[in-house]
Write a protein that holds these residues in place. Structure first.
Motif, mmCIF file in Angstrom:
data_model
loop_
_atom_site.group_PDB
_atom_site.id
_atom_site.type_symbol
_atom_site.label_atom_id
_atom_site.label_comp_id
_atom_site.label_asym_id
_atom_site.label_seq_id
_atom_site.Cartn_x
_atom_site.Cartn_y
_atom_site.Cartn_z
ATOM 1 N N PHE B 40 0.883 -1.173 0.000
ATOM 2 C CA PHE B 40 0.000 0.000 0.000
ATOM 3 C C PHE B 40 0.912 1.212 0.000
ATOM 4 N N ASN B 41 1.576 1.493 -1.075
ATOM 5 C CA ASN B 41 2.341 2.741 -1.073
ATOM 6 C C ASN B 41 2.396 3.336 -2.468
ATOM 7 N N GLU B 86 9.348 -4.549 10.582
ATOM 8 C CA GLU B 86 8.691 -3.469 9.850
ATOM 9 C C GLU B 86 7.464 -3.026 10.629
ATOM 10 N N GLY B 88 4.061 -0.902 10.718
ATOM 11 C CA GLY B 88 3.093 -0.432 9.718
ATOM 12 C C GLY B 88 3.337 -1.159 8.407
ATOM 13 N N ASN B 94 7.016 -5.496 1.520
ATOM 14 C CA ASN B 94 8.411 -5.103 1.740
ATOM 15 C C ASN B 94 9.193 -6.227 2.405
ATOM 16 N N ASP B 111 1.234 -4.001 12.423
ATOM 17 C CA ASP B 111 0.353 -3.016 11.803
ATOM 18 C C ASP B 111 -0.874 -2.880 12.687
ATOM 19 N N ILE B 112 -1.516 -1.726 12.562
ATOM 20 C CA ILE B 112 -2.702 -1.478 13.383
ATOM 21 C C ILE B 112 -3.935 -2.173 12.799
ATOM 22 N N ALA B 136 1.980 1.506 16.299
ATOM 23 C CA ALA B 136 3.381 1.871 16.070
ATOM 24 C C ALA B 136 3.975 2.667 17.224
ATOM 25 N N VAL B 152 7.777 2.413 6.102
ATOM 26 C CA VAL B 152 7.550 3.000 4.780
ATOM 27 C C VAL B 152 6.127 3.554 4.681
ATOM 28 N N GLU B 153 6.044 4.824 4.436
ATOM 29 C CA GLU B 153 4.769 5.501 4.175
ATOM 30 C C GLU B 153 3.695 5.162 5.200
ATOM 31 N N SER B 154 4.071 5.222 6.435
ATOM 32 C CA SER B 154 3.120 4.885 7.486
ATOM 33 C C SER B 154 3.114 5.949 8.589
#
Ligand SMILES: C[S@@+](CC[C@H](N)C(=O)[O-])C[C@H]1O[C@@H](n2cnc3c(N)ncnc32)[C@H](O)[C@@H]1O
Lengths: 82, 303
Positions: B40-41, B86, B88, B94, B111-112, B136, B152-154
């Protein structure tokens, strides 16, 4: 199903997805030249999986270059599954 | 249960992202692309004449731009045998690439969003990859126990990003890597660098990848919007894919935002316990996280 029949079936599906004339698709057709991106490839894979009741490993798809290579992968997977 | 140290508003933001991403997962799950959609980025597209950077990718690799973004974030960091976390991680693309191309050791993803964790648990080998639902701002691992943290992008989603950076500093062993990228207000780039340094994270590499991310959106957004909705993308999908004219695309291309990569190493220095971002900066970041929740609400399927 012979390879020729398989070729015809897949090329027809693929032609619908790409909105091109099926006769323009040959074994040598390059995905890039057909202007097919990975989403188009996934779409045709979905048709094939449903029709032949298969699950094709993603990694097998990452490196194929031509339409013929793709038909070969499908042919092998069908043989493995039966 | 111990009461959360997050304020009511901060908790609401987390809840909002959880709902948004859980819902987004449901939308993707209903498409025929589901099993291929692992990122999702916004991705990274090479600009004209730019050479491929990073491990070779098969020519039909389905999320090429996202893979190229990861390669930029990892840069020259040597992750051989590394335990990687990692935060998020979304659908884990990734971490999948790290396992495939970087010879890493064990990987952990948090992740949430519950649905993303379920997706990951189903798809990656449990001997090498573990996934946990967690916020996070409370990284659930032991102090000094990981070799690399990837994010990444989170972080733009976190109401209190400093709390997250502190926890990164805590969980990394000395010499460990913090590999980080996100879209941020351009005015914050210099501040991030200062804050990292104060927290014991030495910036050893960085790159502004804004033009490449914008190029990735220019080339891919519309196609993704169609794929993500199987032709009937729900309302709101423009923001998810950063389509031309969306708020997020404007931030990216209009000069206000910078998509920035930072590569840091954990030094031996203690993290400075004093609050780093000013109250005003914190307020601005919390507000921006809250706005994101509203932007990323998905409506009913469109026509
Ligand atoms: C744009 S996605 C990036 C996912 C992944 N890193 C990637 O590159 O594909 C942002 C992710 O952050 C997660 N997220 C948002 N707020 C979070 C929080 N407070 N704690 C942990 N994860 C969070 C979302 O659920 C989502 O998976």
């Amino acid at each position: 199903m012979t390879r020729d029949e398989l070729f015809t079936w897949i090329s027809e599906r693929f032609a619908e997805i790409l909105e091109v004339d099926p006769s323009t698709i040959t074994n040598e057709s390059d995905f890039a030249e057909l202007d097919a991106d990975s989403i188009d490839i996934i779409e045709v894979v979905n048709h094939v999986e449903r029709e032949f009741n298969l699950q094709i490993e993603e990694q097998l798809l990452y490196d194929i270059a031509t339409f013929g290579d793709f038909v070969d992968v499908v042919e092998r997977e069908i043989a493995k599954a039966s | 249960m111990t009461p959360s140290p997050l304020s009511h508003d901060e908790q609401a933001i987390g809840q909002g992202y959880r709902e948004n991403f859980d819902r987004f997962n449901e939308v993707l799950h209903a498409t025929k692309y589901d099993r291929f959609l692992r990122f999702f980025n916004f991705g990274y597209a090479p600009l004209e004449g730019e050479e491929h950077y990073g491990p070779p990718l098969g020519r039909n690799y389905p999320n090429r731009d996202s893979a190229l973004l990861l390669f930029q974030v990892v840069g020259e960091a040597d992750l051989t045998g590394a335990t990687v976390l990692e935060v998020g991680c979304g659908r884990g693309g990734n971490l999948g690439l790290l396992m495939e191309h970087y010879d890493v050791g064990r990987v952990f993803g948090t992740d949430i969003a519950f649905n993303s964790m379920a997706y990951c648990t189903d798809r990656y080998p449990a001997e090498r990859a573990r996934f946990f639902q967690a916020d996070a701002q409370f990284v659930p691992v032991r102090t000094g126990s990981v070799d690399a943290v990837l994010n990444v992008e989170s972080s733009g989603c976190y109401p209190d990003v400093e709390r997250f950076f502190r926890d990164v500093s805590r969980v990394l062993r000395p010499g460990g890597w913090f590999l980080y990228a996100d879209l941020m207000a351009r005015t914050f780039v210099d501040r991030y660098r200062e804050v990292f340094t104060a927290l014991g994270l030495d910036v050893v590499g960085e790159k502004d990848v804004t033009p490449n991310v914008a190029e990735s959106r220019r080339l891919r957004a519309e196609r993704q919007r169609l794929a993500f909705g199987d032709g009937k993308a729900p309302e709101g999908m423009e923001e998810w894919v950063g389509a031309d004219g969306s708020t997020l695309n404007d931030v990216l291309t209009g000069g206000k935002g910078a998509y920035h990569v930072f590569r840091c190493r954990r030094s031996d220095r203690e993290a400075d316990p004093a609050q780093q971002f000013t109250d005003e900066e914190r307020g601005e970041m919390t507000l921006s996280a809250a706005e994101g929740v509203e932007l990323l609400r998905l409506g009913a399927p469109g026509a």
